[in-house]
Design an enzyme around this catalytic site. Sequence first.
Site, PDB file in Angstrom:
ATOM      1  N   ALA A 298       0.841  -1.203   0.000  1.00  0.00           N
ATOM      2  CA  ALA A 298       0.000   0.000   0.000  1.00  0.00           C
ATOM      3  C   ALA A 298       0.872   1.247   0.000  1.00  0.00           C
ATOM      4  CB  ALA A 298      -0.922   0.008   1.213  1.00  0.00           C
ATOM      5  N   ASP A 299       0.264   2.344  -0.398  1.00  0.00           N
ATOM      6  CA  ASP A 299       0.938   3.636  -0.314  1.00  0.00           C
ATOM      7  C   ASP A 299      -0.110   4.693   0.016  1.00  0.00           C
ATOM      8  OD1 ASP A 299       3.622   4.944  -0.722  1.00  0.00           O
ATOM      9  OD2 ASP A 299       2.417   6.220  -2.022  1.00  0.00           O
TER      10      ASP A 299
END
Length: 217
Positions: A86-87
């Site tokens: 994820a970011d």
Amino acid sequence: MSDSSPRVVLGSRSPQRYKLLVEMIGDDRVEVLPPSSAEEPGFGDTSERSSIHRRLVAIARSKAEDVRLQLGAQRRATGIAAVLCADTVIVVPEPDGTSRVLGQPPESGWRDVVRTWFLEYYFGRTHVAATAICIVSGRGRFHERVVESAVTFRDEVPGWLDGYLDSGESVGKAGGYAIQGRAAEMIESVEGSTSNVVGLPVEVVAELLGEMGIDVD
């Protein structure tokens, strides 16, 4: 580990993401293997929401591919159901109607930078926390989603910001604040997933894992 409880590899250095994922599927089913490189492309050339989303997805996918390569090199694919990366960034509106991305504050001079962010973009205003999720199945199929939550801060309270900066909570946090920490004192409302603001939208992750046939507690 039995085949009935395959592991999910979390490609992240974030203790918050680890905690949220463990709460979903159990610590015996989570393995942490961060990407080999912490370097990521910036958002200085992006000012439209759609382009920010594309960049976020590209970063999350790049992390997932990095982790998959590491697993392949280590010959550790057995018993692994998926790789999850994820970011998260904070997206704030500029006066001209464009969007600006606030990532983690710089190591040098972070106090002044975060102070400016609070005064110009946070107090008494609403911004967006955006997270790109990339989950790759054991067969190499990518499942991706961008999740947004609208965060509204209260008006400035004299002295609060100095105390917050003194706490050091801003360091290493997207946008320079942690909703799970002292910043919660100044947050008026969150529209959408609160866990998304922390860094992992558990509702969407559960949905994606379910679509892949991975049980969620």
